[in-house]
Enzyme design. Structure first.
Site, PDB file in Angstrom:
ATOM      1  N   THR A 324      -8.316   3.681  -2.594  1.00 41.04           N
ATOM      2  CA  THR A 324     -10.104   3.112  -3.525  1.00 41.04           C
ATOM      3  C   THR A 324     -10.921   2.703  -1.972  1.00 41.04           C
ATOM      4  O   THR A 324     -10.009   1.570  -1.826  1.00 41.04           O
ATOM      5  CB  THR A 324     -10.010   2.614  -4.692  1.00 41.04           C
ATOM      6  OG1 THR A 324     -11.264   2.033  -4.924  1.00 41.04           O
ATOM      7  CG2 THR A 324      -9.458   1.453  -4.115  1.00 41.04           C
ATOM      8  N   HIS A 376       5.564  -4.229 -10.045  1.00 42.80           N
ATOM      9  CA  HIS A 376       6.848  -5.153  -9.303  1.00 42.80           C
ATOM     10  C   HIS A 376       7.921  -4.630  -9.410  1.00 42.80           C
ATOM     11  O   HIS A 376       8.908  -5.198  -9.624  1.00 42.80           O
ATOM     12  CB  HIS A 376       6.647  -6.335  -9.213  1.00 42.80           C
ATOM     13  CG  HIS A 376       7.664  -7.378  -8.474  1.00 42.80           C
ATOM     14  ND1 HIS A 376       8.528  -6.484  -7.293  1.00 42.80           N
ATOM     15  CD2 HIS A 376       7.189  -8.461  -7.900  1.00 42.80           C
ATOM     16  CE1 HIS A 376       8.726  -7.271  -6.189  1.00 42.80           C
ATOM     17  NE2 HIS A 376       7.950  -8.883  -6.865  1.00 42.80           N
TER      18      HIS A 376
END
Length: 413
Positions: A324, A376
């Site tokens: 992005t 994560h």
């Protein structure tokens, strides 16, 4: 014959659409394949073409959510096409009313003019005691209406004065309540879901854009002339750098599926673009196999489709990693949100000339902050930081790492 038009299925997972805009009115004559409505699904805005010619009767309102397969309009296929607008009938002349006898109305009496006290030096002037109170309240005497003789501000006026919390200036203070489109609601739902259901973390780095600028300045005009007006932008360099880093750190190119990890041996890069209906994320397929020309051409094609509202569900399905570019809007730094079910997204930002240390000397270079947000649960710190460093290395040494030391061949010049 009356034809029932039903909502077609835009995709396997889509069960409902929303009537965004009717492009025709109830009772209009429509031609076969004429676009009669725009419908929003949770992935894209699509046009609904007429299945036959005839007079249309609408069965749903704008903003209605309708199930796939439901009837939204009827088309009378036996109705003849009108040759033109019907002539407007001349309105009948009204009969001339008989004259009424003239009645003299008594002229209204003028209301007595209000007595206005003559302004004097005392008008709006506080007495010494009133002035002290107004100063303590931090109120301007001009905002207090005096009730004393000749308009003088008395002690009671000052005691009763209330500090203004903002005086309306006569400007527009209206508000408007409008329902979000189905696409916008789905984007919001997915973003909240990504924040709530992933262990999202963001790591940052900065890139010296001088090497890429040097390559672009040297070859962009030749590239444009050779490839039919196609620009050599930053996005192709970033896409090439990302696909190289994904092959070095494949965990970033994977996603969670319950208790399992799905790893991909291809790089389908989702490119976030802004369209009239909001944020769209079309996918550049197998970007690892594309040349600079191929990437730039694919991005341009998808951006035009998004801008014109022609993007399809297939264009946005899949994707293993997202890029992005908030820099086109002036963003200096941000923490982009993962595009689920993907595990990583790279945020680009604006390029600003800043002083940096180069070989022990301070030099000014065009610098860009880059951000990697990642899940994560599946990507550890070593992979995330290593991935971002690999992107930085490729962007700061594009001729060697992205062009195999042959820019002319890499750019197909």
């Amino acid at each position: 014959m009356i034809l029932e038009m039903k909502v077609p299925s835009p995709g396997e997972s889509i069960k409902e659409v929303e009537i965004a805009t009717w492009l025709v009115k109830d009772g209009d004559y429509v031609e076969k394949d004429q676009a009669i409505a725009e419908v929003d699904s949770d992935k894209a805005t699509l046009e609904l073409p007429a299945e036959a010619s005839g007079i249309i009767t609408l069965k749903a309102e704008e903003g209605d959510a309708v199930a796939v397969g439901a009837v939204v309009c009827l088309i009378d296929t036996g109705a003849a096409k009108p040759s033109g607008a019907a002539p407007v009938a001349e309105a009948p002349k009204a009969a001339t009313p008989a004259p009424k006898a003239e009645v003299k109305a008594e002229a209204p009496k003028a209301a007595p003019a209000p007595v206005v006290a003559a302004a004097t030096y005392a008008s709006g002037t506080p007495s010494p005691a009133a002035k002290k109170i107004l100063d303590e309240k931090n109120i301007a005497s001009a905002s207090v209406q005096g009730t004393g003789k000749a308009g003088r501000i008395t002690k009671d006026d000052a005691v009763n004065a209330v500090p203004s919390m903002g005086t309306p200036t006569g400007g527009n203070r209206s508000s408007e309540r409008s329902k979000l489109s189905m696409l916008r609601r789905k984007v919001a739902e997915r973003l909240v879901s990504a924040k709530n259901e992933t262990a999202m973390l963001t790591t940052f780095n900065e890139v010296n854009m001088s090497p890429i600028n040097a390559v672009r300045n040297e070859y962009k005009e030749t590239f444009k002339a050779k490839h039919g007006g196609l620009g050599l932008g930053y996005m192709s360099f970033f896409t090439k750098a990302v696909t190289r880093a994904l092959q070095l750190y494949p965990d970033v190119n994977s996603m969670m599926d319950g208790d399992y990890k799905i790893a991909f041996d291809f790089c389908d890069i989702s490119i976030a673009v802004s369209g009239p209906k909001g944020l769209m994320v079309p996918v550049v397929r197998n970007a690892e196999n594309l040349t600079f020309r191929g990437i730039e051409g694919d991005i341009k094609r998808l951006a035009i489709k998004a801008r014109d509202g022609q993007i399809t569900v297939d264009d946005m399905t899949g994707g293993t990693f997202t890029i992005t570019n908030g820099g086109v809007f002036g963003s200096m730094l941000s923490t982009p949100i993962i595009n689920p079910p993907q595990s990583g997204i790279l945020g680009m930002h604006n390029i600003i000339e800043r002083p940096i240390a180069v070989n022990g000397k301070v030099e000014i270079h065009p610098m860009m902050f880059v951000a990697l947000s990642y899940d994560h649960r599946i990507i550890d710190g070593r992979e995330s930081v290593g991935f971002l460093v690999a992107v930085k290395e490729a962007l700061e040494n594009p001729i060697e790492l992205l062009m195999d030391n042959n820019p002319l061949k890499a750019l197909e010049l």
